[in-house]
Design a protein around this motif. Structure first.
Motif, PDB file in Angstrom:
ATOM      1  N   ILE A 174      35.446  48.673  49.226  1.00 38.89           N
ATOM      2  CA  ILE A 174      34.267  48.774  49.883  1.00 38.89           C
ATOM      3  C   ILE A 174      34.310  48.217  51.224  1.00 38.89           C
ATOM      4  O   ILE A 174      34.202  46.713  50.923  1.00 38.89           O
ATOM      5  CB  ILE A 174      33.342  48.734  48.938  1.00 38.89           C
ATOM      6  CG1 ILE A 174      33.420  49.721  47.744  1.00 38.89           C
ATOM      7  CG2 ILE A 174      31.850  49.078  49.725  1.00 38.89           C
ATOM      8  CD1 ILE A 174      32.395  49.249  46.673  1.00 38.89           C
ATOM      9  N   GLY A 175      34.142  48.377  52.371  1.00 37.00           N
ATOM     10  CA  GLY A 175      34.154  47.447  53.639  1.00 37.00           C
ATOM     11  C   GLY A 175      35.311  46.642  53.835  1.00 37.00           C
ATOM     12  O   GLY A 175      36.330  46.909  53.023  1.00 37.00           O
ATOM     13  N   PRO A 176      35.372  45.554  54.555  1.00 38.49           N
ATOM     14  CA  PRO A 176      36.506  44.935  54.859  1.00 38.49           C
ATOM     15  C   PRO A 176      37.004  44.069  53.576  1.00 38.49           C
ATOM     16  O   PRO A 176      38.291  43.483  53.652  1.00 38.49           O
ATOM     17  CB  PRO A 176      36.031  43.860  56.029  1.00 38.49           C
ATOM     18  CG  PRO A 176      34.564  44.222  55.919  1.00 38.49           C
ATOM     19  CD  PRO A 176      34.291  45.095  55.388  1.00 38.49           C
ATOM     20  N   ASP A 177      36.201  43.769  52.806  1.00 34.64           N
ATOM     21  CA  ASP A 177      36.449  42.433  51.958  1.00 34.64           C
ATOM     22  C   ASP A 177      36.078  42.582  50.642  1.00 34.64           C
ATOM     23  O   ASP A 177      35.692  41.649  49.622  1.00 34.64           O
ATOM     24  CB  ASP A 177      36.139  41.096  52.350  1.00 34.64           C
ATOM     25  CG  ASP A 177      34.605  41.123  52.727  1.00 34.64           C
ATOM     26  OD1 ASP A 177      33.863  41.968  52.442  1.00 34.64           O
ATOM     27  OD2 ASP A 177      34.109  39.936  53.319  1.00 34.64           O
ATOM     28  N   TYR A 178      35.485  43.920  50.089  1.00 33.72           N
ATOM     29  CA  TYR A 178      35.036  43.961  48.631  1.00 33.72           C
ATOM     30  C   TYR A 178      35.792  45.082  47.855  1.00 33.72           C
ATOM     31  O   TYR A 178      36.098  46.223  48.448  1.00 33.72           O
ATOM     32  CB  TYR A 178      33.528  44.454  48.709  1.00 33.72           C
ATOM     33  CG  TYR A 178      32.978  44.488  47.275  1.00 33.72           C
ATOM     34  CD1 TYR A 178      32.619  43.198  46.599  1.00 33.72           C
ATOM     35  CD2 TYR A 178      32.768  45.689  46.714  1.00 33.72           C
ATOM     36  CE1 TYR A 178      32.028  43.269  45.274  1.00 33.72           C
ATOM     37  CE2 TYR A 178      32.332  45.663  45.341  1.00 33.72           C
ATOM     38  CZ  TYR A 178      31.908  44.488  44.512  1.00 33.72           C
ATOM     39  OH  TYR A 178      31.345  44.659  43.393  1.00 33.72           O
ATOM     40  N   VAL A 179      36.269  44.778  46.579  1.00 31.62           N
ATOM     41  CA  VAL A 179      36.944  45.909  45.827  1.00 31.62           C
ATOM     42  C   VAL A 179      36.092  45.831  44.542  1.00 31.62           C
ATOM     43  O   VAL A 179      36.040  44.944  43.636  1.00 31.62           O
ATOM     44  CB  VAL A 179      38.479  45.421  45.678  1.00 31.62           C
ATOM     45  CG1 VAL A 179      39.021  46.211  44.711  1.00 31.62           C
ATOM     46  CG2 VAL A 179      39.236  45.520  46.921  1.00 31.62           C
ATOM     47  N   LEU A 180      35.842  47.235  44.038  1.00 27.05           N
ATOM     48  CA  LEU A 180      35.455  47.419  42.827  1.00 27.05           C
ATOM     49  C   LEU A 180      36.651  47.744  41.942  1.00 27.05           C
ATOM     50  O   LEU A 180      36.823  48.799  42.182  1.00 27.05           O
ATOM     51  CB  LEU A 180      34.171  48.577  43.057  1.00 27.05           C
ATOM     52  CG  LEU A 180      33.657  48.984  41.589  1.00 27.05           C
ATOM     53  CD1 LEU A 180      32.638  47.810  41.150  1.00 27.05           C
ATOM     54  CD2 LEU A 180      32.733  50.250  41.852  1.00 27.05           C
ATOM     55  N   PRO A 181      36.668  46.982  40.840  1.00 29.13           N
ATOM     56  CA  PRO A 181      37.887  47.160  40.058  1.00 29.13           C
ATOM     57  C   PRO A 181      37.667  48.358  39.043  1.00 29.13           C
ATOM     58  O   PRO A 181      36.660  48.454  38.330  1.00 29.13           O
ATOM     59  CB  PRO A 181      38.357  45.763  39.377  1.00 29.13           C
ATOM     60  CG  PRO A 181      36.917  45.200  39.457  1.00 29.13           C
ATOM     61  CD  PRO A 181      36.005  45.635  40.459  1.00 29.13           C
ATOM     62  N   GLU A 182      38.669  49.089  38.663  1.00 27.09           N
ATOM     63  CA  GLU A 182      38.531  49.647  37.252  1.00 27.09           C
ATOM     64  C   GLU A 182      38.779  48.854  36.134  1.00 27.09           C
ATOM     65  O   GLU A 182      39.253  47.727  36.297  1.00 27.09           O
ATOM     66  CB  GLU A 182      39.682  50.672  37.427  1.00 27.09           C
ATOM     67  CG  GLU A 182      39.537  51.820  36.485  1.00 27.09           C
ATOM     68  CD  GLU A 182      38.147  52.598  36.642  1.00 27.09           C
ATOM     69  OE1 GLU A 182      37.341  52.471  35.723  1.00 27.09           O
ATOM     70  OE2 GLU A 182      38.022  53.329  37.748  1.00 27.09           O
ATOM     71  N   SER A 183      38.299  49.309  34.792  1.00 32.53           N
ATOM     72  CA  SER A 183      38.464  48.475  33.928  1.00 32.53           C
ATOM     73  C   SER A 183      39.980  48.233  33.522  1.00 32.53           C
ATOM     74  O   SER A 183      40.775  49.395  33.241  1.00 32.53           O
ATOM     75  CB  SER A 183      37.753  48.943  32.683  1.00 32.53           C
ATOM     76  OG  SER A 183      38.169  48.191  31.466  1.00 32.53           O
ATOM     77  N   GLY A 184      40.574  46.863  33.603  1.00 36.26           N
ATOM     78  CA  GLY A 184      41.995  46.885  33.254  1.00 36.26           C
ATOM     79  C   GLY A 184      42.982  47.388  34.581  1.00 36.26           C
ATOM     80  O   GLY A 184      43.989  47.595  34.425  1.00 36.26           O
ATOM     81  N   ASN A 185      42.069  47.555  35.530  1.00 35.93           N
ATOM     82  CA  ASN A 185      42.712  48.157  36.796  1.00 35.93           C
ATOM     83  C   ASN A 185      43.579  49.302  36.488  1.00 35.93           C
ATOM     84  O   ASN A 185      44.506  49.687  37.161  1.00 35.93           O
ATOM     85  CB  ASN A 185      43.802  47.047  37.548  1.00 35.93           C
ATOM     86  CG  ASN A 185      42.967  45.951  37.930  1.00 35.93           C
ATOM     87  OD1 ASN A 185      41.992  46.162  38.579  1.00 35.93           O
ATOM     88  ND2 ASN A 185      43.506  44.638  37.732  1.00 35.93           N
ATOM     89  N   ARG A 186      43.189  50.163  35.494  1.00 32.11           N
ATOM     90  CA  ARG A 186      43.752  51.412  35.129  1.00 32.11           C
ATOM     91  C   ARG A 186      43.515  52.541  36.267  1.00 32.11           C
ATOM     92  O   ARG A 186      42.259  52.696  36.683  1.00 32.11           O
ATOM     93  CB  ARG A 186      43.225  51.926  33.836  1.00 32.11           C
ATOM     94  CG  ARG A 186      43.863  53.096  33.401  1.00 32.11           C
ATOM     95  CD  ARG A 186      43.197  53.804  32.143  1.00 32.11           C
ATOM     96  NE  ARG A 186      43.848  55.009  31.566  1.00 32.11           N
ATOM     97  CZ  ARG A 186      43.231  55.605  30.795  1.00 32.11           C
ATOM     98  NH1 ARG A 186      42.512  55.062  29.939  1.00 32.11           N
ATOM     99  NH2 ARG A 186      43.730  56.722  30.463  1.00 32.11           N
ATOM    100  N   ALA A 187      44.508  53.174  36.620  1.00 34.49           N
ATOM    101  CA  ALA A 187      44.364  54.255  37.678  1.00 34.49           C
ATOM    102  C   ALA A 187      44.044  55.551  36.774  1.00 34.49           C
ATOM    103  O   ALA A 187      45.063  56.084  36.197  1.00 34.49           O
ATOM    104  CB  ALA A 187      45.433  54.362  38.456  1.00 34.49           C
ATOM    105  N   HIS A 188      43.082  56.337  36.916  1.00 31.50           N
ATOM    106  CA  HIS A 188      42.828  57.726  36.240  1.00 31.50           C
ATOM    107  C   HIS A 188      43.285  58.747  36.936  1.00 31.50           C
ATOM    108  O   HIS A 188      43.387  59.817  36.459  1.00 31.50           O
ATOM    109  CB  HIS A 188      41.181  57.561  35.983  1.00 31.50           C
ATOM    110  CG  HIS A 188      40.571  56.829  35.038  1.00 31.50           C
ATOM    111  ND1 HIS A 188      39.690  55.879  35.325  1.00 31.50           N
ATOM    112  CD2 HIS A 188      40.887  56.520  33.749  1.00 31.50           C
ATOM    113  CE1 HIS A 188      39.204  55.135  34.542  1.00 31.50           C
ATOM    114  NE2 HIS A 188      40.061  55.456  33.473  1.00 31.50           N
ATOM    115  N   GLY A 189      43.680  58.609  38.176  1.00 35.52           N
ATOM    116  CA  GLY A 189      44.158  59.695  38.840  1.00 35.52           C
ATOM    117  C   GLY A 189      43.181  60.577  39.206  1.00 35.52           C
ATOM    118  O   GLY A 189      41.870  60.181  39.479  1.00 35.52           O
TER     119      GLY A 189
END
Length: 474
Positions: A248-263
């Protein structure tokens, strides 16, 4: 002669003015006395500073408080000093709901809210002033709660030794079926153990069910899902792509729990696996105004009033949120704080085809001779969502329990709807949440469970909810 006439007329005018002024004072005095006697009499009588009432109440057998099946949870017994003292047969189990009646520390809970009825002080004859003494009762009225003592016991045990709260209610009526908070206290030993109870770091006097404020975490995603469908920001066919985080924007990241990619997944699948990326994106798509209106629709900014004393929800000022904080609100984080009661009410809305009933704790009040003085009728409070959309969200909540994070609440032979949550907080490990209802096709009970600092809602809160649901559906 003319001067005498003028002088007489002046005297008469002054007499009339004085007479009118005196009459005005008398009318004002009579009005004020009437106001005190008729309008304010109960407030003055039951003011905590009114020691006359407190002393007089020791001479009156205070009415019983019972559960919904007539089991006594509070009663008065005569002491050797010829004074009535309160006893609580269920000890800690009903402490936060019933409260306590202590000559030294006052009254709380139902004991306080319905003090006038329990003490026999509220009656029509009171407005007769001194004459009311002729009708003075030696026994108070009885209060019947909506709570089932057996369900209350199961809910309390389901929390184990953890701090937390459980609220269960009837989605069709709003009647509270169980309301527990841990840790608690024994009202019978309140005065003897007051210093330990009042100074404990675990706050046993706090009713976490109605006064505890917590970030809701992922359980708020059912509201966001409904808002996205209502505003046509999403539909059953829209596909989301979860790569494990949302930039989100230039410097913000909303992580997934455990950085898991759900696809790739649709909205129902996203709710089932509690995908942060999807719901963070939905909050951004909805925008600040629509997110704020969604919370308003569900009554989060409105006080309940009635016989439940609740801490008001803490909503973010959506108009001032940055994109990162807005996305956080979509997954129940940030500055958003709610009570477990409100989340049980949220679940009950989807259970009850979009209608939110007003919750209540007291079923009826009866005189010592059994005459019903008052009886609570179920009352519709809000209609935040239409039936079709409510059913759609309910169906997705069933998938959460059948195939997703809520499997710990599953009951063989019964379709359960729910949503788990793991809410981060700045004071320790995450809180574990679960909200839901059962049976999904004809809901009899809606529930909210929070277990403080317990971690995963799916592994901790959902199984606790299951225990209560099983007992309620027997």
């Amino acid at each position: 002669m003319k001067n005498n006439t003028i002088h007489d007329q002046a005297i008469r005018r002054n007499i009339r003015k004085v007479a009118l002024f005196s009459m005005g004072l008398l009318i004002t005095l009579l009005g004020y006395v009437t106001y005190l006697q008729v309008i304010e009499s109960n407030n003055l009588t039951f003011n905590p500073l009114n020691r006359r009432t407190a002393e007089a109440s020791l001479k009156v057998e205070r009415g019983q408080i019972t559960d919904s099946h007539g089991k006594i949870v509070a009663l008065s017994k005569l002491t050797a000093q010829k004074e009535y003292r309160r006893e609580y047969p269920y000890d800690v189990l009903f402490a936060h709901v019933v409260g306590y009646d202590s000559p030294k520390y006052g009254k709380t809970g139902i004991e306080s809210i319905y003090d006038g009825y329990l003490s026999g002080q509220i009656n029509p004859e009171r407005r007769l002033g001194a004459i009311s003494q002729l009708f003075k009762s030696t026994a108070g009225n009885n209060v019947t709660l909506t709570i089932d003592a057996r369900l209350q016991q199961v809910a309390y045990q389901a929390l184990g030794t953890n701090r937390g709260a459980i609220v269960a209610l009837s989605p069709k009526t709003g009647a509270i079926l169980a309301m527990v908070s841990r840790p608690g206290f024994d009202p019978d030993s309140l005065e003897a153990d007051w210093n330990n109870i009042s100074q404990s770091a675990s706050s046993p006097l706090l009713n976490r069910a109605t006064q505890g404020l917590y970030p809701p975490g992922s359980i708020i995603k059912v509201l966001v899902a409904e808002a996205a469908l209502a505003e046509q920001t999403a539909n059953s066919k829209r596909e989301f792509n979860c790569t494990g985080s949302l930039k989100i924007g230039p410097d913000y990241v909303l992580p997934e729990s455990g950085n898991r990619a759900h696809g790739k997944l649709n909205l129902e699948e996203a709710l089932a696996v509690s995908c942060n990326v999807t719901f963070g994106q939905l909050a951004l798509d909805l925008g600040r105004t629509k997110m704020a209106k969604s919370f308003e629709r569900y009554g989060f900014s409105q006080p309940l009033r009635g016989d439940i004393l609740e801490s008001p929800s803490k909503l973010p000022d959506f108009s001032r949120l940055g994109d990162g904080d807005l996305a956080q609100s979509g997954i129940g984080q940030g500055s958003l704080l709610v009570t477990p009661l409100r989340m049980a009410m949220l679940a009950s809305t989807f259970a009850n085809r979009g209608i939110m009933m007003k919750p209540y704790l007291v079923q009826k009040i009866t005189a010592p001779d059994g005459t019903v003085i008052s009886e609570t009728s179920p009352e519709k409070w809000l209609s935040p969502v239409d039936a079709k959309l409510a059913n759609q969200v309910a169906h997705m909540m069933v998938t959460v329990v059948k195939e997703g994070t809520g499997s710990g609440a599953a009951i063989r032979g019964v379709e359960v709807a729910g949503k788990t949550g793991t809410a981060e907080n700045p004071h320790g490990s995450p809180h574990a949440w679960f909200i839901g209802f059962a049976p999904a096709d004809n809901p009899q009970i809606a529930i909210a469970v929070i277990v403080e600092n317990a971690g995963s809602g799916g592994s901790i809160a959902a199984p606790a909810a299951r225990q209560v649901l099983v007992q309620a559906l027997r």
